[in-house]
Design an enzyme around this catalytic site. Sequence first.
Site, PDB file in Angstrom:
ATOM      1  N   GLY A   9      44.153  20.597 -56.879  1.00  0.00           N
ATOM      2  CA  GLY A   9      45.008  19.997 -55.852  1.00  0.00           C
ATOM      3  C   GLY A   9      46.351  19.585 -56.411  1.00  0.00           C
ATOM      4  N   ALA A  10      46.988  20.513 -57.146  1.00  0.00           N
ATOM      5  CA  ALA A  10      48.257  20.171 -57.823  1.00  0.00           C
ATOM      6  C   ALA A  10      49.474  20.648 -57.047  1.00  0.00           C
ATOM      7  CB  ALA A  10      48.260  20.765 -59.235  1.00  0.00           C
ATOM      8  N   SER A  11      49.264  21.087 -55.804  1.00  0.00           N
ATOM      9  CA  SER A  11      50.408  21.557 -55.007  1.00  0.00           C
ATOM     10  C   SER A  11      51.199  20.406 -54.401  1.00  0.00           C
ATOM     11  CB  SER A  11      49.907  22.491 -53.892  1.00  0.00           C
ATOM     12  OG  SER A  11      48.785  21.939 -53.233  1.00  0.00           O
ATOM     13  N   VAL A  62      37.922  24.222 -54.080  1.00  0.00           N
ATOM     14  CA  VAL A  62      36.985  23.508 -54.969  1.00  0.00           C
ATOM     15  C   VAL A  62      35.597  23.358 -54.343  1.00  0.00           C
ATOM     16  CG1 VAL A  62      38.776  22.213 -56.222  1.00  0.00           C
ATOM     17  CG2 VAL A  62      37.669  21.171 -54.214  1.00  0.00           C
ATOM     18  N   SER A 142      38.874   6.424 -56.199  1.00  0.00           N
ATOM     19  CA  SER A 142      39.645   5.648 -55.228  1.00  0.00           C
ATOM     20  C   SER A 142      39.082   4.232 -55.150  1.00  0.00           C
ATOM     21  CB  SER A 142      39.532   6.284 -53.837  1.00  0.00           C
ATOM     22  OG  SER A 142      40.069   5.426 -52.857  1.00  0.00           O
ATOM     23  N   TYR A 155      34.170   9.189 -47.252  1.00  0.00           N
ATOM     24  CA  TYR A 155      35.081   9.184 -48.413  1.00  0.00           C
ATOM     25  C   TYR A 155      34.618   8.167 -49.463  1.00  0.00           C
ATOM     26  CZ  TYR A 155      39.772   8.975 -50.658  1.00  0.00           C
ATOM     27  OH  TYR A 155      40.843   8.995 -51.528  1.00  0.00           O
ATOM     28  N   ALA A 157      31.587   7.199 -49.960  1.00  0.00           N
ATOM     29  CA  ALA A 157      30.387   7.769 -50.591  1.00  0.00           C
ATOM     30  C   ALA A 157      30.780   8.819 -51.628  1.00  0.00           C
ATOM     31  CB  ALA A 157      29.476   8.384 -49.530  1.00  0.00           C
ATOM     32  N   LYS A 159      33.638   9.133 -53.285  1.00  0.00           N
ATOM     33  CA  LYS A 159      34.335   8.553 -54.448  1.00  0.00           C
ATOM     34  C   LYS A 159      33.389   7.660 -55.262  1.00  0.00           C
ATOM     35  CE  LYS A 159      38.411  10.386 -53.682  1.00  0.00           C
ATOM     36  NZ  LYS A 159      38.918  11.454 -54.544  1.00  0.00           N
TER      37      LYS A 159
END
Length: 244
Positions: A9-11, A62, A142, A155, A157, A159
């Site tokens: 997710g580096a975009s 991913v 997070s 989310y 759960a 993280k």
Amino acid sequence: MKKCALVTGASRGLGKAVAMSLAKDLELHVLINYASNKGAAEDTLSQIEANGGTGELLPFDVASHEEVRQAIEQWLKDHPEDRLEVLVNNAGVTRDNLMVFMEEEQFDEVINTSLKGMYNVTRHVVQHMVRKRYGRIINMASLSGLKGVPGQVNYSAAKGGMIAATKALAQEVAKRKITVNAVAPGFITSDMTKDLDEDQLKKFVPMNRFGEAEEVADLVSFLASSKAAYITGEVININGGLYS
Ligand code: NAP
């Protein structure tokens, strides 16, 4: 022999800032992963190159075990001399809803990207690191995974699972000089938070502002460096004092 880092997710957002920091601070060749936004990924690469660094695009979803396996195995086959020393599991999505309304697909999408995505990518990269007896894995968790946030059961759960997995994997690979840590940001300015009411929410942050992606990137860059060799299995908060 090139020393490389893979950032998922580096975009955009935090991943983009992390990719740029790893190229600049640690002079790593960065594999820029993204899901669909090729233009933005190319922009990350251009900015790395403008700063004198190097990188390449490595697209895959991913959440797809098979797509990840093929992309990473092919890359390792094509680059037998290079070393993948750093992995940043950053790709993640939110699909917020209250539990009473949450659809199964909203739950699955978040778990499959944020939690299973970490498994899919790490599974293949850690084998290479174990063979080379060196590695740095940084998982983008997070505050939600520590505190739990209403409207984000899915989310939180994902993280929370990522944090527990970080602690478990750290113990499995410590003897091979591979460290595994998690970073837990609070509110950081990015596409993910652009629809939030920043003026309202920042009142809850002791520093009275959202964080910047570059501030998270500086922390990741430190954890990826040789200076952080004795830190493993940790979760480091970066949230302006919001929660610890
Ligand atoms: P963002 O701006 O929405 O960017 C998300 C990135 O993840 C994009 O590069 C996107 O690629 C990629 N991505 C999404 N799904 C993917 C998939 N299935 N496969 C591969 N790549 C995928 O998000 P962000 O704010 O930078 O967040 C980055 C990470 O930090 C996430 O894990 C997030 O949970 C975490 N985080 C963020 C905050 C915050 O306040 N922003 C706080 C705590 C934690 P495309 O461009 O191709 O879509």
